[in-house]
Design an enzyme around this catalytic site. Structure first.
Site, PDB file in Angstrom:
ATOM      1  N   GLU A  61      34.933  35.904  40.754  1.00 36.86           N
ATOM      2  CA  GLU A  61      35.243  35.465  42.149  1.00 36.86           C
ATOM      3  C   GLU A  61      34.327  34.440  42.633  1.00 36.86           C
ATOM      4  OE1 GLU A  61      37.501  36.037  44.817  1.00 36.86           O
ATOM      5  OE2 GLU A  61      36.229  34.579  45.763  1.00 36.86           O
TER       6      GLU A  61
ATOM      7  N   HIS B  36      44.338  69.616  62.496  1.00 33.19           N
ATOM      8  CA  HIS B  36      43.294  69.873  61.581  1.00 33.19           C
ATOM      9  C   HIS B  36      43.762  70.737  60.683  1.00 33.19           C
ATOM     10  CE1 HIS B  36      39.288  71.144  60.247  1.00 33.19           C
ATOM     11  NE2 HIS B  36      39.771  72.214  60.186  1.00 33.19           N
TER      12      HIS B  36
HETATM   13  P1  NAD Z   1      43.635  36.038  47.868  1.00 31.88           P
HETATM   14  O1  NAD Z   1      43.585  34.602  48.621  1.00 31.88           O
HETATM   15  O2  NAD Z   1      43.579  37.233  48.543  1.00 31.88           O
HETATM   16  O3  NAD Z   1      42.477  35.583  46.978  1.00 31.88           O
HETATM   17  C1  NAD Z   1      42.290  34.653  46.069  1.00 31.88           C
HETATM   18  C2  NAD Z   1      40.585  34.533  45.501  1.00 31.88           C
HETATM   19  O4  NAD Z   1      40.556  33.854  44.594  1.00 31.88           O
HETATM   20  C3  NAD Z   1      39.736  34.230  46.730  1.00 31.88           C
HETATM   21  O5  NAD Z   1      38.613  35.156  47.015  1.00 31.88           O
HETATM   22  C4  NAD Z   1      38.936  32.973  46.066  1.00 31.88           C
HETATM   23  O6  NAD Z   1      37.999  32.860  46.599  1.00 31.88           O
HETATM   24  C5  NAD Z   1      39.287  33.189  44.682  1.00 31.88           C
HETATM   25  N1  NAD Z   1      39.391  31.791  43.688  1.00 31.88           N
HETATM   26  C6  NAD Z   1      39.893  30.732  44.162  1.00 31.88           C
HETATM   27  N2  NAD Z   1      39.666  30.051  43.216  1.00 31.88           N
HETATM   28  C7  NAD Z   1      38.871  30.333  42.101  1.00 31.88           C
HETATM   29  C8  NAD Z   1      38.188  30.239  41.072  1.00 31.88           C
HETATM   30  N3  NAD Z   1      38.490  28.796  40.331  1.00 31.88           N
HETATM   31  N4  NAD Z   1      37.240  30.857  40.455  1.00 31.88           N
HETATM   32  C9  NAD Z   1      37.141  32.035  40.901  1.00 31.88           C
HETATM   33  N5  NAD Z   1      37.674  32.436  42.182  1.00 31.88           N
HETATM   34  C10 NAD Z   1      38.594  31.667  42.659  1.00 31.88           C
HETATM   35  O7  NAD Z   1      44.993  35.510  46.844  1.00 31.88           O
HETATM   36  P2  NAD Z   1      45.864  36.645  45.941  1.00 31.88           P
HETATM   37  O8  NAD Z   1      44.813  37.804  45.507  1.00 31.88           O
HETATM   38  O9  NAD Z   1      46.307  35.780  44.858  1.00 31.88           O
HETATM   39  O10 NAD Z   1      46.940  36.899  46.890  1.00 31.88           O
HETATM   40  C11 NAD Z   1      47.931  36.246  47.033  1.00 31.88           C
HETATM   41  C12 NAD Z   1      48.634  36.554  48.495  1.00 31.88           C
HETATM   42  O11 NAD Z   1      49.302  37.797  48.240  1.00 31.88           O
HETATM   43  C13 NAD Z   1      47.434  36.921  49.672  1.00 31.88           C
HETATM   44  O12 NAD Z   1      47.633  36.177  50.807  1.00 31.88           O
HETATM   45  C14 NAD Z   1      47.702  38.239  49.921  1.00 31.88           C
HETATM   46  O13 NAD Z   1      47.350  39.001  51.196  1.00 31.88           O
HETATM   47  C15 NAD Z   1      49.093  38.702  49.538  1.00 31.88           C
HETATM   48  N6  NAD Z   1      49.148  40.002  48.652  1.00 31.88           N
HETATM   49  C16 NAD Z   1      49.127  41.036  49.458  1.00 31.88           C
HETATM   50  C17 NAD Z   1      49.096  42.485  49.104  1.00 31.88           C
HETATM   51  C18 NAD Z   1      49.026  43.413  50.005  1.00 31.88           C
HETATM   52  O14 NAD Z   1      49.237  43.513  51.132  1.00 31.88           O
HETATM   53  N7  NAD Z   1      48.493  44.761  49.562  1.00 31.88           N
HETATM   54  C19 NAD Z   1      49.113  42.465  47.743  1.00 31.88           C
HETATM   55  C20 NAD Z   1      49.320  41.289  46.849  1.00 31.88           C
HETATM   56  C21 NAD Z   1      49.264  40.318  47.338  1.00 31.88           C
END
Ligand code: NAD
Length: 484
Positions: free
Chosen positions: A212, A456
């Site tokens: 990350e 509860h």
């Molecule tokens: P995200 O934006 O949640 O996280 C991506 C992460 O990758 C960030 O923390 C960023 O800092 C990191 N990152 C970016 N470039 C990098 C690099 N070169 N090296 C290391 N780290 C790097 O995106 P996601 O997890 O791909 O999800 C995509 C979207 O889909 C989000 O908006 C998410 O909310 C949605 N989603 C929601 C759910 C849920 O509601 N449970 C589940 C899956 C996806």
């Protein structure tokens, strides 16, 4: 004569199909054009959520959690099983059946509500016209009073750093379809997808490393809750490396022995790790391919999202957009609410989406769920803040579930007693969150929740206790402040 409709919805995912159904319910003549093809080449409604995201991932999260519990927890109940093993093909078939059952159901709902489903691509032509091209390549022009674009999003590809080959370097959809558990799995991005998919494959035996770029874990969650979650994930064996920015990758070897070498910068040094498979989960971007946005003059912002006003109106008269393609939280439920609210507005109703009460959930174990402001955000916004938090360790139901981990934190306005945010980490908090969302929607105060009786023994008692602890009056946990 071209076919004419009251509403044409472009996109059959969660931004599109509920809007089409709602329009049908209200007696409008509506068509929903959907281009989605699954990897077997078959068209399907439901978009990313039902085919390649929320639902298949939840199916695998459940299966992998069962494996983990059978391996580690049953003996605590005195249940002897011998060695627990699993068959990934059966697990995948179950997941696919859940998805296809739900996506097939949408076709039935369309029929019941008089929605015309059209499988193929839509292109905006201007002046209320849409060109529809079926998957077989036949085109026709349709017209509509209102056109709703709900074309969703797709995974971001790091083209220079880690281009997808969909075998060794994969996206989140590929990662739901593995036919074998990778021995060593790398994930770029400790966001929602990174930690959910990391949990699935780690529970099934993959040695999992998440890289990350940011120095903080889950910055959108209240810091205390995120810290607790990180500690628990690390204890489960997820190797989460923060401040680790991936700078390059190199695929080595041939055929089944292919691997990927990943270089990343951390603490001013370059490190290298080798993985069997690398999932890139660095966010999603708006999907507007083949929509003809440029030709027709549909305004996009610098990141490619369709620009809309507060009523989802785009730069083109009679053309609206909702869901992932307009930005904001990329969540299925946000897309559903926007599509339905828009259709109701078009029918003359006064409907609104409350963006201050959008629930968010991460389906790990324990789950993480939140709504509203973090403590830091509330302070930044100038609120005089009071907070309370109680652990699940003191909750009888959580103990009986062998899941007494995590806690609930409540952030409230000290002046008005109004709840501003609720952040949770613990068992089934995805379900507990609904009460907090309702609280925010109804502008509940801590007193309102304090006076609400909770059954509860239930997990929901811990929300009650967390609210009580805001004023130092939790009964089953130690209070950090004196009772008011
Ligand atoms: P995200 O934006 O949640 O996280 C991506 C992460 O990758 C960030 O923390 C960023 O800092 C990191 N990152 C970016 N470039 C990098 C690099 N070169 N090296 C290391 N780290 C790097 O995106 P996601 O997890 O791909 O999800 C995509 C979207 O889909 C989000 O908006 C998410 O909310 C949605 N989603 C929601 C759910 C849920 O509601 N449970 C589940 C899956 C996806």
């Amino acid at each position: 004569m071209s076919e004419s409709y009251d509403i044409i919805v472009i996109g059959g995912g969660t931004g599109g199909y509920p809007a089409a159904i709602r329009a049908g319910q209200m007696g409008m003549k509506v068509a929903c054009i959907n281009a989605w093809l699954n990897r077997d080449g078959k068209p399907a409604y439901g978009g990313t959520c039902l085919n390649a995201g929320c639902i298949p991932s939840k199916a695998l999260l459940e299966s992998s959690e069962m494996v983990h519990r059978a391996q580690h927890e049953l003996k605590l109940h005195g249940i002897e099983t011998g060695k627990v093993s699993f068959d990934l093909a059966t697990m995948q078939a179950r997941k696919n059946k859940i998805s296809s059952g739900l996506t097939g159901g949408i076709g039935g709902l369309f029929k019941a509500n008089g929605v015309t489903g059209l499988e193929g691509w839509a292109k905006l032509l201007g002046d209320g016209k849409v060109e529809f091209t079926s998957h077989a390549g036949e085109s026709k022009t349709l017209t509509a009073k209102h056109i709703i674009v709900a074309t969703g999003s797709e995974p971001v590809e790091l083209k220079k750093v880690a281009p997808f080959d969909h075998e060794v370097i994969v996206d989140s959809w590929d990662a739901l379809d593995f036919t074998a558990v990778p021995k060593r799995l790398g994930i770029i991005g400790a966001g929602v997808i990174g930690v959910e998919l990391g949990s699935v494959w780690a529970r099934l035996g993959a040695e999992t490393v998440i890289l990350e770029a940011l120095d903080v874990f889950l910055p959108m969650v209240d810091a205390a809750i995120a810290k607790d979650a990180q500690r628990q994930f690390t204890k489960q064996g997820l190797d989460i490396r923060l401040g680790a920015k991936v700078s390059s990758t190199k695929v080595t070897g041939k055929g089944k022995s292919r691997k990927v070498e990943v270089s990343y910068e951390q603490g001013g040094k370059t490190h290298t790790e080798t993985f069997d498979t690398l999932i890139v989960a660095v966010g999603r971007r708006p999907f507007t391919d083949r929509l003809g946005a440029d030709e027709v003059g549909l305004a996009l912002d610098e990141r490619g999202f369709i620009k809309v006003d507060a009523h989802y109106r785009t730069s083109l008269p009679g053309v609206y957009a909702t869901g992932d393609v307009i930005g904001g939280a990329m969540l299925a439920h946000k897309a559903i609410e926007e599509g339905v609210a828009l259709v109701e507005q078009l029918a003359g109703h006064h409907t609104q989406v409350n963006y201050k009460a959008v629930p968010s959930v991460i389906y790990t174990t324990p789950e993480i769920a939140w709504v509203g402001l973090t403590e830091a955000q509330a302070k930044e916004q100038g609120f005089e803040v009071k907070t309370g938090a109680t652990p699940f360790a003191a909750n009888g139901r959580a103990k009986a579930l062998e899941a007494a981990n995590g806690s609930i934190k409540v952030i409230a306005d000290a002046k008005t007693d109004r709840i501003l945010g609720v952040h949770m980490c613990g068992p089934y908090v995805s379900e507990l969150l609904a009460e907090a969302v309702l609280g925010l929607e109804f502008a509940a105060t801590c007193e309102d929740i304090a006076l609400t009786m909770h059954a509860h023994p239930t997990l929901s008692e811990n929300f009650h206790e967390a609210v009580l602890s805001v004023d130092g009056r939790a009964i089953h946990a130690l209070n950090k402040k004196k009772a008011a």
